[in-house]
Design a protein around this motif. Structure first.
Motif, mmCIF file in Angstrom:
data_model
loop_
_atom_site.group_PDB
_atom_site.id
_atom_site.type_symbol
_atom_site.label_atom_id
_atom_site.label_comp_id
_atom_site.label_asym_id
_atom_site.label_seq_id
_atom_site.Cartn_x
_atom_site.Cartn_y
_atom_site.Cartn_z
ATOM 1 N N ALA A 45 -10.483 0.067 0.610
ATOM 2 C CA ALA A 45 -10.261 -1.081 -0.271
ATOM 3 C C ALA A 45 -9.958 -0.654 -1.702
ATOM 4 N N ARG A 46 -10.290 0.589 -2.041
ATOM 5 C CA ARG A 46 -10.080 1.080 -3.409
ATOM 6 C C ARG A 46 -8.911 2.060 -3.519
ATOM 7 N N PHE A 47 -8.179 2.256 -2.426
ATOM 8 C CA PHE A 47 -7.061 3.193 -2.478
ATOM 9 C C PHE A 47 -5.986 2.698 -3.441
ATOM 10 N N ARG A 48 -5.389 3.654 -4.154
ATOM 11 C CA ARG A 48 -4.205 3.345 -4.954
ATOM 12 C C ARG A 48 -2.971 3.400 -4.049
ATOM 13 N N MET B 207 -4.028 3.182 5.000
ATOM 14 C CA MET B 207 -3.766 3.023 3.581
ATOM 15 C C MET B 207 -4.582 1.833 3.068
ATOM 16 N N ARG B 208 -4.285 1.333 1.874
ATOM 17 C CA ARG B 208 -5.169 0.332 1.297
ATOM 18 C C ARG B 208 -5.360 -0.851 2.250
ATOM 19 N N ALA C 33 -3.916 7.611 1.288
ATOM 20 C CA ALA C 33 -4.137 7.303 2.705
ATOM 21 C C ALA C 33 -5.281 8.146 3.240
ATOM 22 N N LEU C 34 -6.021 7.552 4.147
ATOM 23 C CA LEU C 34 -7.002 8.296 4.929
ATOM 24 C C LEU C 34 -6.316 8.777 6.193
ATOM 25 N N SER D 141 0.810 -1.218 0.000
ATOM 26 C CA SER D 141 0.000 0.000 0.000
ATOM 27 C C SER D 141 0.845 1.270 0.000
ATOM 28 N N GLY D 142 2.145 1.160 0.280
ATOM 29 C CA GLY D 142 3.000 2.334 0.396
ATOM 30 C C GLY D 142 3.112 2.837 1.821
#
Length: 478
Positions: free
Chosen positions: A439-442, A412-413, A446-447, A150-151
């Motif tokens: 679930a749709r994050f690239r 993150m994702r 990040a939230l 997810s980074g």
């Protein structure tokens, strides 16, 4: 005869966003906005109230109307401006107020702050809107999570850089994968702003301690460990192993003083005491003295380095051969910080891959001792200036007594519905509509929620100024 007909000149195209329908608010704080499906917003979007400058509607949840032709959005009304952060408008109700998608410059006033160095990144989908860090709210514990790929670690590096650039808050980084051992180096950059920030980071004192570094070794002194820590290293139970445990207590309560762990066993053999002899045999059988990269043997221990508070102290735990060595060093540092807590010297304690140090059910006495100390710091450390930042792949892999004490969240994702439900139950201040988008994050999105950002925001993290220490292994290609 043809009549002259006046034709209105064509209307010039406008850049104003198209109006939605209307907003209703009974208390002047929460709202419901309804409109056609073609204008459906997403959780995290902002709406402007027509004719009401400075008041925004922050969308938290969106659902379909029963008719199936429109949407209903709910959320919170926010007053922009007039202070360092968002506030509440008056408690007056609102009826049938036209609303529209917010212009980027309006959201920028809310999220960006005055210093671009504070920006963790930009609002997803709006590159012009930077999302600023609120550094004085780092005096709360922070939970940082995202699944593999997810980074997460790269984004954590961004945060650490922002803290170094914009605050004087010292930090100690427990680095089990050697990901932050280059936090003192400059990445290859081309933009002038990044060059300036790289020079500013270079001026901060960043100390990298490694087990095999003769100049900056990562070592601890066995003789300076607490009695419980010594017993944990030796796998001693104070009741089950009461004779050996008592011999250990008597050894360091008497006249025996040394900084060299290598002198402990010969001294125990020389006492002619069967319990001391058993303790010496335990140390030899466990191979404790073979941890030559762990014990200081006269060198400066890590606790002395951290005590003088460099801007950042990175502990390269990943270079140890045994997990027990990682746990021993971590326990020595955490115990020393707790022993000095009355000094009330602020420190950010960053624990990357936190499941290695504080899982719910550790398997060894060392693991239990480290976890218990982190639980204690999470529960009581904030008032002493000891603030945790815990990073992991899944919330269920970290002891719940620690996660529940966190007031800041970076997500993150995350594909697991169970993990998202757990986060929703712990971080009740984060709108579920925003959590559901994870679930749709690239990669790199990040939230961010909690006091360390102005508002809950989905952010695309900015580029790092320092290089990442660890990277993925590439697939071999012909």
């Amino acid at each position: 005869m043809t009549a002259n007909v006046e034709v209105d000149p064509p209307t010039a195209p406008t850049s104003e966003p198209s109006a939605l329908t209307h907003l209703e608010s009974q208390d002047g704080r929460s709202f419901v906005a309804r409109g056609p499906g073609s204008e459906r917003p997403l959780p995290g979007d902002y709406l402007e109230l027509e004719g009401e400058d400075g008041i925004l509607a922050f969308v938290e949840e969106v659902s379909d109307e029963a008719s199936g032709t429109g949407f209903a959005a709910t959320g919170t009304l926010i007053q922009v401006g007039g202070g360092p952060g968002p506030g509440r408008p008056t408690d007056s109700p609102w009826h049938e107020v036209p609303v529209r998608a917010t212009r980027p410059d309006t959201v920028q006033r809310l999220l960006s702050g005055a210093d671009s160095r504070l920006h963790l990144g930009h609002l997803a989908g709006q590159e012009a809107v930077g999302v600023a860090l609120v550094p004085n709210r780092l005096n709360r514990h922070t939970f940082w999570c995202g699944q593999s790929g997810s980074g997460k670690t790269y984004a954590l590096g961004v945060l650490l850089e922002r803290i170094l650039l914009t605050t004087r808050l010292p930090m100690v980084v427990f680095d089990p994968n050697s990901d932050f051992v280059r936090l003192h180096e400059k990445a290859v950059q081309t933009e002038t702003e990044d060059e300036d920030q790289a020079h500013a980071l270079h001026d901060r004192e960043v100390v990298i301690l490694r087990p095999d570094d003769d100049q900056s070794p990562l070592r601890v002194r066995f003789t300076e460990l607490t009695p419980r820590a010594k017993a944990a290293v030796l796998r001693l139970d104070p009741v089950v192993d009461r004779a050996e445990y008592n011999a250990l207590l008597r050894l360091f309560a008497g006249d025996f003083h040394t900084v060299d762990a290598g002198q402990v066993v010969p001294h125990l053999h020389s006492l002619g005491d069967p319990d001391a002899e058993a303790l010496a045999q335990r140390i030899e059988n466990l191979g404790i003295l073979e941890w030559t990269k762990t014990w200081a043997f006269g060198a400066a221990p890590v606790t002395e380095v951290i005590a003088r508070r460099p801007a950042a102290t990175v502990l390269d735990l990943g270079s140890y051969e045994r997990h027990e060595e990682q746990l021993t060093v971590a326990l020595a540092v955490l115990d020393d910080l707790w022993a000095r807590r009355a000094e009330r010297r602020p420190l950010l304690i960053v624990v990357d891959e936190a499941h290695n140090l504080c899982p719910p059910d550790p398997e060894t006495p060392l693991g239990v001792a480290v976890r218990d100390r982190l639980v204690q710091i999470a529960a009581e450390g904030r008032k002493y200036g000891l603030w945790l930042l815990l990073s992991t792949q899944r919330p269920s892999k970290v002891h719940p007594g620690i996660v529940s004490q966190c007031d800041n969240l970076t997500l993150m994702r995350m594909n697991s519905r169970d993990d998202l439900d757990q986060l929703a139950s712990i971080f009740g201040f984060v709108p579920r509509g925003l959590l559901a988008q994870a679930a749709r994050f690239r990669q790199g999105e990040a939230l961010l929620a909690g006091g360390f950002v102005p508002m809950p925001s989905i952010v695309h993290m900015r580029t790092r100024v320092t290089p990442q220490g660890g990277t993925d292994v590439p697939v071999p290609m012909p």
